[in-house]
Design a protein around this motif. Structure first.
Motif, PDB file in Angstrom:
ATOM      1  N   SER A  82     -65.804  33.080  51.335  1.00 53.38           N
ATOM      2  CA  SER A  82     -64.482  33.904  50.940  1.00 53.38           C
ATOM      3  C   SER A  82     -65.200  35.339  50.523  1.00 53.38           C
ATOM      4  O   SER A  82     -66.108  35.724  50.362  1.00 53.38           O
ATOM      5  CB  SER A  82     -64.081  33.451  49.481  1.00 53.38           C
ATOM      6  N   SER A 118     -57.178  31.918  54.009  1.00 54.86           N
ATOM      7  CA  SER A 118     -56.219  32.457  54.409  1.00 54.86           C
ATOM      8  C   SER A 118     -56.145  34.068  54.341  1.00 54.86           C
ATOM      9  O   SER A 118     -56.891  34.527  53.463  1.00 54.86           O
ATOM     10  CB  SER A 118     -55.103  31.723  53.582  1.00 54.86           C
ATOM     11  N   SER A 119     -55.441  34.637  55.328  1.00 64.13           N
ATOM     12  CA  SER A 119     -55.471  36.079  55.335  1.00 64.13           C
ATOM     13  C   SER A 119     -54.642  36.782  54.284  1.00 64.13           C
ATOM     14  O   SER A 119     -53.545  36.183  53.877  1.00 64.13           O
ATOM     15  CB  SER A 119     -54.992  36.554  56.769  1.00 64.13           C
ATOM     16  N   ASN A 175     -61.500  44.023  54.688  1.00 65.75           N
ATOM     17  CA  ASN A 175     -61.802  42.847  54.508  1.00 65.75           C
ATOM     18  C   ASN A 175     -63.219  42.934  54.569  1.00 65.75           C
ATOM     19  O   ASN A 175     -64.099  43.252  55.292  1.00 65.75           O
ATOM     20  CB  ASN A 175     -61.245  41.818  55.331  1.00 65.75           C
ATOM     21  N   PRO A 222     -62.379  36.827  59.629  1.00 70.07           N
ATOM     22  CA  PRO A 222     -61.013  37.275  58.807  1.00 70.07           C
ATOM     23  C   PRO A 222     -60.968  38.368  58.766  1.00 70.07           C
ATOM     24  O   PRO A 222     -61.824  39.197  58.847  1.00 70.07           O
ATOM     25  CB  PRO A 222     -61.324  36.551  57.773  1.00 70.07           C
ATOM     26  N   THR A 223     -59.624  38.967  58.806  1.00 70.27           N
ATOM     27  CA  THR A 223     -59.614  40.245  58.331  1.00 70.27           C
ATOM     28  C   THR A 223     -58.327  40.211  57.441  1.00 70.27           C
ATOM     29  O   THR A 223     -57.725  39.070  57.130  1.00 70.27           O
ATOM     30  CB  THR A 223     -58.935  41.461  59.679  1.00 70.27           C
ATOM     31  N   ASP A 236     -64.991  30.935  58.674  1.00 68.87           N
ATOM     32  CA  ASP A 236     -63.946  30.387  57.895  1.00 68.87           C
ATOM     33  C   ASP A 236     -63.885  31.082  56.419  1.00 68.87           C
ATOM     34  O   ASP A 236     -64.644  30.806  55.799  1.00 68.87           O
ATOM     35  CB  ASP A 236     -64.202  28.884  57.576  1.00 68.87           C
ATOM     36  N   THR A 291     -53.348  32.899  60.650  1.00 66.73           N
ATOM     37  CA  THR A 291     -53.361  33.549  59.290  1.00 66.73           C
ATOM     38  C   THR A 291     -54.235  32.901  58.572  1.00 66.73           C
ATOM     39  O   THR A 291     -54.649  33.138  57.306  1.00 66.73           O
ATOM     40  CB  THR A 291     -52.016  33.599  58.876  1.00 66.73           C
ATOM     41  N   ARG A 292     -54.596  31.497  59.156  1.00 62.80           N
ATOM     42  CA  ARG A 292     -55.797  30.703  58.437  1.00 62.80           C
ATOM     43  C   ARG A 292     -56.799  30.438  59.325  1.00 62.80           C
ATOM     44  O   ARG A 292     -56.651  30.179  60.484  1.00 62.80           O
ATOM     45  CB  ARG A 292     -55.091  29.432  57.964  1.00 62.80           C
ATOM     46  N   ALA A 293     -58.162  30.041  58.796  1.00 66.01           N
ATOM     47  CA  ALA A 293     -59.167  29.624  59.669  1.00 66.01           C
ATOM     48  C   ALA A 293     -58.553  28.398  60.273  1.00 66.01           C
ATOM     49  O   ALA A 293     -59.217  28.245  61.599  1.00 66.01           O
ATOM     50  CB  ALA A 293     -60.332  29.506  58.722  1.00 66.01           C
ATOM     51  N   TYR A 352     -56.374  36.826  61.623  1.00 67.07           N
ATOM     52  CA  TYR A 352     -58.106  36.685  62.075  1.00 67.07           C
ATOM     53  C   TYR A 352     -58.016  37.286  63.425  1.00 67.07           C
ATOM     54  O   TYR A 352     -57.075  37.108  64.339  1.00 67.07           O
ATOM     55  CB  TYR A 352     -58.297  34.943  62.282  1.00 67.07           C
TER      56      TYR A 352
END
Ligand code: AMP
Ligand code: MG
Length: 344
Positions: free
Chosen positions: A2, A168-169, A119, A27-28, A165, A147-149, A32
């Protein structure tokens, strides 16, 4: 991992993959991304192959500093300070491209899209890679963004060289894209129009009618002309008062899935096969955050078609409705007659 507890070793491994010309899903704060070294034309071409993206649709180059941005694009003096202050943020700017940026990134245009993602994992990945990363959203072309891994894993497991991973964004909606030359909005997104106008002290030109914001016959931004965000299940926008949803969907009672605010789901569940609630009506940020996940979940259910409701277009609502209209391929109805025409 995270943002609060990034796995630095893991990020370094991913950075090594970028340096070697590989593809990393990361992730951003918006959605993603699926990225490669922005100076490696062949690596960037692979992104297009993996996504099934048309090659005339250029990529956004992600940077971790203004200095890095200047290696990619020419930043007019008057904008340098503003961008330096506002970045990292979900705001992408179109600027004149520097030589050396491959054609696969710019789609042969003389301009390039640049942004600094807000991020910590993305920024660290770019820093450790020592190069800007060209990355579109991590979805198969035309399908809802990840919007999630777990979404990105579904799309790219075994295809990308690594997937980071990080759950969630934060926003769940892509960045806002503006052309600084003409000061035009090319794509509404997570950064509000109001925010941009305050930041630059200027009015932003906005294309299209209220109905088709961002939709123009002759696209100013390549991405505008393509179908977008569409689930496999046909989906139609309900343009009427939610209290009339029963009448408007009567011929198909119990046969469609309804996506909407929690309040509207309570009403629609009497008429729909199933409902997907995406947040309380007043929490537009939450609704925007949950939209793509709902569109992806929709395809895990079976139904003839789906119906989604309208939201206000203030703030992030403009981007939310832009994504909803595109997901619906601009198909909307207000009553049973117009729905019959759509469903057939
Ligand atoms: P994506 O990364 O998939 O969210 O899409 C990036 C968006 O930025 C697309 O709509 C592109 O058409 C747009 N874009 C990227 N580069 C340029 C550019 N040089 N000029 C205009 N639009 C661009
Ligand atoms: Mg995209």
């Amino acid at each position: 991992m995270s943002e609060a507890s990034p796995d630095i070793k893991g990020i370094r491994k991913a950075a090594a993959i970028i340096k070697e010309g590989g593809i990393v899903v990361f992730p951003t704060e918006t959605v993603y991304g699926i990225g490669a070294n922005a100076f490696d034309g062949n690596a960037c071409l692979r992104i297009f192959e993996l996504k099934g993206r048309e090659q005339d649709n250029p990529l956004i180059v992600h940077v971790s500093s203004i200095n890095m941005a200047e290696k990619v694009a020419v930043i007019p003096k008057m904008y340098k300070k503003i961008l330096g202050n506002v970045w990292p943020a979900p705001l992408t700017v179109i600027l004149k491209a520097r030589k050396g940026i491959p054609k696969s990134v710019t789609a042969g245009l003389r301009t390039v899209a640049v942004r600094m993602p807000d991020n910590k994992i993305a920024l660290r990945l770019i820093e450790e890679s020592g190069t800007p990363i060209a990355a579109p959203s991590a979805n198969i072309s035309k399908r809802p963004s990840s919007t999630r891994a777990s979404h990105a894993i579904k799309y790219f497991y075994g295809k990308a060289d690594a997937i980071i991973d990080a759950g969630s964004s934060r926003f769940g909606i892509e960045s806002t894209v503006i052309d600084l030359d003409n000061f035009e909005l090319l794509r509404p997104g997570a950064f509000s129009v109001d925010g941009i106008e305050k930041l630059f002290g200027r009015k932003l030109k906005i294309y299209g009618t209220q109905e088709k914001r961002g939709y123009v016959a002759k696209p100013k931004s390549p991405g505008m002309k393509y179908m977008h965000y569409a689930p496999l299940t046909p989906i139609f926008l309900f343009n009427g008062d939610i209290r009339s949803i029963g009448n408007a969907t009567k011929p198909y009672a119990g046969r469609f899935i309804f996506i909407g605010s929690d309040e509207s789901c309570k009403i629609a569940k009497r008429y729909a096969k199933d409902t997907i609630g995406i947040g309380r009506r007043e929490d537009v940020d939450v609704i925007a955050h949950n939209l793509f996940d709902a569109l992806i979940r929709l395809d895990g259910k079976t139904s003839e078609f789906a119906v989604i409701e309208c939201f206000g277009e203030e703030g992030i609502g403009l981007a939310l409705m832009n994504r909803i209209r595109k997901a619906c391929s601009y198909k909307s109805f207000t009553d049973a007659d117009s729905l019959i025409k759509l469903v057939g």
